[in-house]
Every structure is written in C-alpha cells, then in structure tokens.
Scaffold this active site. Structure first.
Site, PDB file in Angstrom:
ATOM      1  N   ASP A 189       0.817  -1.220   0.000  1.00 56.59           N
ATOM      2  CA  ASP A 189       0.000   0.000   0.000  1.00 56.59           C
ATOM      3  C   ASP A 189       0.849   1.267   0.000  1.00 56.59           C
ATOM      4  O   ASP A 189       0.436   2.303   0.507  1.00 56.59           O
ATOM      5  CB  ASP A 189      -0.959   0.003   1.199  1.00 56.59           C
ATOM      6  CG  ASP A 189      -1.897  -1.197   1.191  1.00 56.59           C
ATOM      7  OD1 ASP A 189      -2.389  -1.546   0.110  1.00 56.59           O
ATOM      8  OD2 ASP A 189      -2.104  -1.792   2.265  1.00 56.59           O
ATOM      9  N   ARG A 190       2.058   1.160  -0.573  1.00 55.45           N
ATOM     10  CA  ARG A 190       2.996   2.276  -0.690  1.00 55.45           C
ATOM     11  C   ARG A 190       3.509   2.761   0.670  1.00 55.45           C
ATOM     12  O   ARG A 190       4.035   3.875   0.784  1.00 55.45           O
ATOM     13  CB  ARG A 190       2.369   3.448  -1.464  1.00 55.45           C
ATOM     14  CG  ARG A 190       1.932   3.087  -2.888  1.00 55.45           C
ATOM     15  CD  ARG A 190       3.134   2.630  -3.717  1.00 55.45           C
ATOM     16  NE  ARG A 190       2.812   2.429  -5.125  1.00 55.45           N
ATOM     17  CZ  ARG A 190       2.442   1.265  -5.653  1.00 55.45           C
ATOM     18  NH1 ARG A 190       2.313   0.201  -4.869  1.00 55.45           N
ATOM     19  NH2 ARG A 190       2.181   1.156  -6.941  1.00 55.45           N
ATOM     20  N   LEU A 191       3.374   1.946   1.697  1.00 53.61           N
ATOM     21  CA  LEU A 191       3.907   2.290   3.021  1.00 53.61           C
ATOM     22  C   LEU A 191       5.321   1.720   3.131  1.00 53.61           C
ATOM     23  O   LEU A 191       5.590   0.779   3.879  1.00 53.61           O
ATOM     24  CB  LEU A 191       2.987   1.761   4.124  1.00 53.61           C
ATOM     25  CG  LEU A 191       1.565   2.335   4.098  1.00 53.61           C
ATOM     26  CD1 LEU A 191       0.702   1.697   5.189  1.00 53.61           C
ATOM     27  CD2 LEU A 191       1.604   3.859   4.259  1.00 53.61           C
TER      28      LEU A 191
END
Length: 212
Positions: A189-191
């Site tokens: 989730d692009r974290l």
C-alpha cells in the site's frame, strides 16, 4: 492499459529498526551480498548523478568497483562528461536500483580522485580488450560512425598484441565519500520503509526513519 494505471504491491520484505546497523556500510554490504546471491542482473550497477556549471543535472549508469568505509569507487575516462562535471563540482549522488528485490539505496557525498597506484592496480586487473577499449574511446566525444571506433580498436589491438599497455593518464577512478545514505524497502500500500543515515561533524552516523 494506460501508464497511469500500471501498479503493483510491494511485498517482498521489510526494514525495521532492528535491521539498522550503527554503520551504514555494514547494512550496504549485506544488501549487496543479497543482490548478488539473488542473481539479479548487474547487482553492482549504480546511477551516478553530476551537475554541470550551469546547474544542469546529468545521470548515467556505471559499475561499482570497490566499496569500503572510505566510500564507493568507480572508474571512467577523465575527459568524459561526468569527470569534467566533477572537476567543476565534486558534489555527487549515486543510486542502486535493486528493484527486483524491491530495494534501493541512495547516496549523497563528494568525490575524491584515486591515487596513481590505485588506478594502476585496477587497470591491470581488467581484461586486455577492456584496457584497449579505454584507449580507443574518447568517452563522451562525438564520432562519425561505429565502424571508425571499431577500426581504432583493431589498430590498437594489433599494435599491442604482444605488449603490455601503459596505464592511461586520461583514465582513472573516483571515490564517492558519502555524508548521507538512505535505504529503501518497498512496502504494501505504498507504506515503504525508509531509513536515512547522516554523518555528523564528529564522524558518527545518525539514523532516522523517513515517511514513505
């Protein structure tokens, strides 16, 4: 599919505080070994970014030829665009794009030239044809055709068929002496996990986690 719709999850690993070493080169050595062991193409390839006198950045991919706590070493023709720009502005950045492992390392620092003995040691470790290529190519300069380049290479190959080439004075190595090194590990989730090392005035490396 539109380029803007192309995306995927990054889920091959994580980077946590427990993975962070007191010295960034310890972690870099581990990641480089991981990249080599994984069999990814050109694990020592790094993008080197320089800036010309007008402030225009320029990038190219070179191969890392040595790494130690002193810095990251690469070699080039001293008449090349990168070398000429470094002569004016020694500040440099390099980047290791290990995207097959969802990892990247970013380095910021300044360059210093290697000694004559260091240049010679590496030059004579290269295959003979690679040595000849260093003489045949005036890197970054215009040339009329590939055929002309190959002709120059063959002429040199014939001339030095039974002789050792001298170490060229127009060719040598640079060491990127870093003051900042960032390690990036892709996350779902692009974290992403990002940790940055910064060298303090007393020579100690301080670390901090960065937002993705």
């Amino acid at each position: 599919m539109a380029i803007s719709d192309m995306r995927r999850q990054y889920s091959k690993g994580s980077l946590s505080e427990s993975d962070i070493t007191s010295n960034p080169f310890t972690l870099f050595d581990k990641w480089l070994k991981d990249a080599i062991d994984a069999g990814i193409p050109d694990p020592t390839a790094m993008t080197v970014a320089t800036v010309d006198a007008s402030g225009q950045p320029s990038q190219r991919i070179v191969l890392l030829k040595d790494v130690s706590e002193k810095g990251f070493v690469f070699f080039t023709n001293l008449g090349s665009r990168k070398a000429q720009e470094l002569a004016v502005n020694p500040k440099v950045s390099c980047h290791f794009p290990w995207f097959f492992m969802e990892r990247q390392v970013r380095v910021c620092g300044s360059v210093e030239k290697l000694s004559v003995s260091e240049n010679a040691a590496y030059f004579f470790s290269r295959p003979k044809d690679s040595q000849l290529a260093a003489y045949a190519s005036k890197q970054s300069k215009p040339i009329g055709s590939r055929e002309l380049l190959l002709t120059q290479f063959k002429q040199l190959k014939d001339k030095f068929a039974n002789k050792e080439l001298p170490v060229p004075d127009f060719w040598g190595g640079f060491r990127i002496v870093p003051h900042q090194i960032e390690f990036w590990q892709g996350g779902e989730d692009r974290l992403h996990d990002r940790f940055e090392y910064n060298k303090t005035e007393d020579g100690v490396w301080a670390t901090q986690r960065l937002m993705p």
